[in-house]
Design a protein around this motif. Structure first.
Motif, PDB file in Angstrom:
ATOM      1  N   GLY A   1      66.826 -31.017  -3.459  1.00  0.00           N
ATOM      2  CA  GLY A   1      66.354 -29.773  -2.825  1.00  0.00           C
ATOM      3  C   GLY A   1      67.195 -28.594  -3.274  1.00  0.00           C
ATOM      4  O   GLY A   1      67.935 -28.667  -4.260  1.00  0.00           O
ATOM      5  N   ASP A   2      67.070 -27.513  -2.541  1.00  0.00           N
ATOM      6  CA  ASP A   2      67.750 -26.267  -2.891  1.00  0.00           C
ATOM      7  C   ASP A   2      69.197 -26.331  -2.385  1.00  0.00           C
ATOM      8  O   ASP A   2      69.493 -26.001  -1.234  1.00  0.00           O
ATOM      9  CB  ASP A   2      66.993 -25.094  -2.240  1.00  0.00           C
ATOM     10  N   LEU A   3      70.097 -26.727  -3.269  1.00  0.00           N
ATOM     11  CA  LEU A   3      71.485 -26.959  -2.849  1.00  0.00           C
ATOM     12  C   LEU A   3      72.224 -25.643  -2.584  1.00  0.00           C
ATOM     13  O   LEU A   3      73.151 -25.598  -1.776  1.00  0.00           O
ATOM     14  CB  LEU A   3      72.220 -27.807  -3.887  1.00  0.00           C
ATOM     15  N   LYS A   4      71.789 -24.593  -3.250  1.00  0.00           N
ATOM     16  CA  LYS A   4      72.377 -23.265  -3.015  1.00  0.00           C
ATOM     17  C   LYS A   4      72.100 -22.845  -1.566  1.00  0.00           C
ATOM     18  O   LYS A   4      72.962 -22.357  -0.855  1.00  0.00           O
ATOM     19  CB  LYS A   4      71.721 -22.260  -3.969  1.00  0.00           C
ATOM     20  N   LYS A   5      70.855 -23.090  -1.192  1.00  0.00           N
ATOM     21  CA  LYS A   5      70.426 -22.756   0.171  1.00  0.00           C
ATOM     22  C   LYS A   5      71.181 -23.628   1.185  1.00  0.00           C
ATOM     23  O   LYS A   5      71.576 -23.168   2.261  1.00  0.00           O
ATOM     24  CB  LYS A   5      68.911 -23.016   0.279  1.00  0.00           C
ATOM     25  N   LYS A   6      71.393 -24.871   0.802  1.00  0.00           N
ATOM     26  CA  LYS A   6      72.105 -25.787   1.715  1.00  0.00           C
ATOM     27  C   LYS A   6      73.530 -25.271   1.933  1.00  0.00           C
ATOM     28  O   LYS A   6      73.994 -25.186   3.063  1.00  0.00           O
ATOM     29  CB  LYS A   6      72.117 -27.215   1.144  1.00  0.00           C
ATOM     30  N   ARG A   7      74.205 -24.928   0.846  1.00  0.00           N
ATOM     31  CA  ARG A   7      75.580 -24.407   0.962  1.00  0.00           C
ATOM     32  C   ARG A   7      75.622 -23.203   1.899  1.00  0.00           C
ATOM     33  O   ARG A   7      76.533 -23.068   2.696  1.00  0.00           O
ATOM     34  CB  ARG A   7      76.097 -23.971  -0.408  1.00  0.00           C
ATOM     35  N   LYS A   8      74.624 -22.363   1.769  1.00  0.00           N
ATOM     36  CA  LYS A   8      74.562 -21.146   2.577  1.00  0.00           C
ATOM     37  C   LYS A   8      74.457 -21.486   4.068  1.00  0.00           C
ATOM     38  O   LYS A   8      75.100 -20.856   4.912  1.00  0.00           O
ATOM     39  CB  LYS A   8      73.325 -20.318   2.161  1.00  0.00           C
ATOM     40  N   ALA A   9      73.676 -22.497   4.361  1.00  0.00           N
ATOM     41  CA  ALA A   9      73.475 -22.894   5.763  1.00  0.00           C
ATOM     42  C   ALA A   9      74.770 -23.388   6.407  1.00  0.00           C
ATOM     43  O   ALA A   9      74.904 -23.409   7.622  1.00  0.00           O
ATOM     44  CB  ALA A   9      72.415 -23.994   5.832  1.00  0.00           C
ATOM     45  N   PHE A  10      75.724 -23.786   5.564  1.00  0.00           N
ATOM     46  CA  PHE A  10      76.973 -24.363   6.075  1.00  0.00           C
ATOM     47  C   PHE A  10      78.137 -23.383   6.116  1.00  0.00           C
ATOM     48  O   PHE A  10      79.240 -23.784   6.453  1.00  0.00           O
ATOM     49  CB  PHE A  10      77.356 -25.591   5.236  1.00  0.00           C
ATOM     50  N   LYS A  11      77.870 -22.132   5.797  1.00  0.00           N
ATOM     51  CA  LYS A  11      79.011 -21.217   5.615  1.00  0.00           C
ATOM     52  C   LYS A  11      79.885 -21.073   6.862  1.00  0.00           C
ATOM     53  O   LYS A  11      81.080 -20.812   6.753  1.00  0.00           O
ATOM     54  CB  LYS A  11      78.563 -19.865   5.051  1.00  0.00           C
ATOM     55  N   ASP A  12      79.321 -21.298   8.039  1.00  0.00           N
ATOM     56  CA  ASP A  12      80.128 -21.192   9.265  1.00  0.00           C
ATOM     57  C   ASP A  12      80.666 -22.552   9.732  1.00  0.00           C
ATOM     58  O   ASP A  12      81.173 -22.676  10.840  1.00  0.00           O
ATOM     59  CB  ASP A  12      79.279 -20.586  10.396  1.00  0.00           C
ATOM     60  N   PHE A  13      80.501 -23.576   8.886  1.00  0.00           N
ATOM     61  CA  PHE A  13      80.897 -24.925   9.302  1.00  0.00           C
ATOM     62  C   PHE A  13      82.138 -25.416   8.555  1.00  0.00           C
ATOM     63  O   PHE A  13      82.314 -26.604   8.320  1.00  0.00           O
ATOM     64  CB  PHE A  13      79.725 -25.890   9.129  1.00  0.00           C
ATOM     65  N   LYS A  14      82.973 -24.487   8.165  1.00  0.00           N
ATOM     66  CA  LYS A  14      84.192 -24.832   7.436  1.00  0.00           C
ATOM     67  C   LYS A  14      85.294 -25.180   8.442  1.00  0.00           C
ATOM     68  O   LYS A  14      85.487 -24.482   9.429  1.00  0.00           O
ATOM     69  CB  LYS A  14      84.613 -23.602   6.624  1.00  0.00           C
ATOM     70  N   VAL A  15      86.026 -26.252   8.182  1.00  0.00           N
ATOM     71  CA  VAL A  15      87.172 -26.572   9.040  1.00  0.00           C
ATOM     72  C   VAL A  15      88.384 -25.810   8.503  1.00  0.00           C
ATOM     73  O   VAL A  15      88.918 -26.128   7.450  1.00  0.00           O
ATOM     74  CB  VAL A  15      87.450 -28.095   9.073  1.00  0.00           C
ATOM     75  N   ASN A  16      88.758 -24.769   9.226  1.00  0.00           N
ATOM     76  CA  ASN A  16      89.936 -23.980   8.836  1.00  0.00           C
ATOM     77  C   ASN A  16      90.963 -24.001   9.984  1.00  0.00           C
ATOM     78  O   ASN A  16      90.709 -24.588  11.032  1.00  0.00           O
ATOM     79  CB  ASN A  16      89.525 -22.552   8.455  1.00  0.00           C
TER      80      ASN A  16
END
Ligand code: CP
Ligand code: NVA
Length: 309
Positions: free
Chosen positions: A235-250
């Motif tokens: 699928g659209d992996l660019k779009k997938k990455r975008k959907a996760f931008k707030d799901f980073k463990v920092n």
């Protein structure tokens, strides 16, 4: 035949036995050379055949070493070098050959159905070395690691932040069987398996799904994550990455967990995506102990499969 296909297909007593045996074997080795077998060489003369449709570092190394430490031998094959992999032979015929040449098989595959089909055809046990649907060896080993550091996992609060993927599915099964609380924070379009969730719900009510990572991290004993893009993701992996931008463990997110919380990642990791370098390389991270325990836990898994034969 004792196949290791998914945690949900094995009783919690047997899973507990696998972990205890793995811990005992780990303890008894102390400073032995890496390829020297354990004293009792329980699998002397036995062959583990490993087949990979996807890349692997930890699973391949740990199974190889595990079998040798149990006194056995291994052969590793990549699927593109098999007639099966290039469409020249059926699973039925391949399984027949695997059964006659080996004592146990480990398969890493795309389609879970390939693993199941092999399990129905083989006359030797097969271990799930990761499919698109699950990664039970990883999670069993992670339970062992968690307990080494933080004591019994029962009742503890685990936060999963990221993709609802194969690792999450096995984690959900573990949460039901080992009785820990699991809060999964994932984007609405990247939920874990509904089937596994429903199965877990029949056992207990340990799993909550949220869409704000803060809700999962808060007051947790452990934060776990995995790559945003898994092997074989389409699928659209660019779009997938975008959907996760707030799901980073920092660090900010980790601060919401308990003070002594640990950070776990099955690896390989992508620093700057699902986890910041500060967290994965920081004091609360236990990822290298996690990776090492794959070896010890594989020994428990292989022995469990072969003892039941
Ligand atoms: N965690 C894990 O299974 O790693 P590999 O893909 O390197 O085997
Ligand atoms: N979810 C990841 C796990 C890697 C060990 C994948 O399937 O690629």
């Amino acid at each position: 035949m004792k196949h290791f296909l998914d945690l949900s297909l094995i009783s919690k007593q047997e899973l507990r036995q696998i972990i205890e045996n793995s811990k005992a074997r780990k303890k008894n080795r102390s400073s032995k050379g890496k390829v020297l077998p354990d004293k009792d060489k329980p699998l002397e003369g036995k062959l583990l055949l490993m087949v990979f449709e996807k890349p692997s570092t930890r699973t391949r190394l740990s199974f190889d070493l595990a079998m040798r430490q149990l006194g056995g031998e291994t052969i590793v094959m990549n699927s593109e070098n098999l007639h099966l992999g290039i469409g020249g032979e059926t699973i039925e015929d391949t399984a027949r050959v695997f059964s006659s040449f080996s004592d146990i098989v480990m398969l890493r595959t795309f389609e879970h159905s390939t693993l199941v089909k092999f399990s129905e055809l083989l006359t030797v046990p097969i271990i799930n070395g990761l499919t698109n649907d699950s990664h039970p060896c990883q999670i069993l080993s992670d339970v062992m690691t968690f307990e080494e550091i933080k004591g019994p996992i029962v009742g503890k609060k685990i936060a999963w932040i990221g993709d609802g993927n194969n690792v999450t599915n096995s984690l959900m099964e573990a949460s039901a069987l080992f009785d820990f609380k699991l809060t999964i924070a994932c984007p609405k379009n990247f939920l874990p398996s509904k089937k596994v969730l429903n199965w877990s719900k029949k056992i207990n009510n340990n799993i909550t799904i949220v869409h704000d990572p803060k809700d999962a991290a808060e007051n947790s004993d452990c934060i776990m994550t995995d790559k945003w893009i898994s092997m074989g993701d389409k699928g659209d992996l660019k779009k997938k990455r975008k959907a996760f931008k707030d799901f980073k463990v920092n660090s900010k997110l980790l601060k919401l967990a308990k003070k002594d919380a640990i950070f776990m990642h099955d690896l390989p990791a992508k620093r700057g995506e699902e986890v910041s370098a500060e967290v994965i390389d920081g004091k609360q991270s236990v990822v290298w102990q996690q990776a090492e325990n794959r070896l010890h836990c594989q020994k428990g898994i292989i022995e469990w499969c072969l003892k039941g034969k």
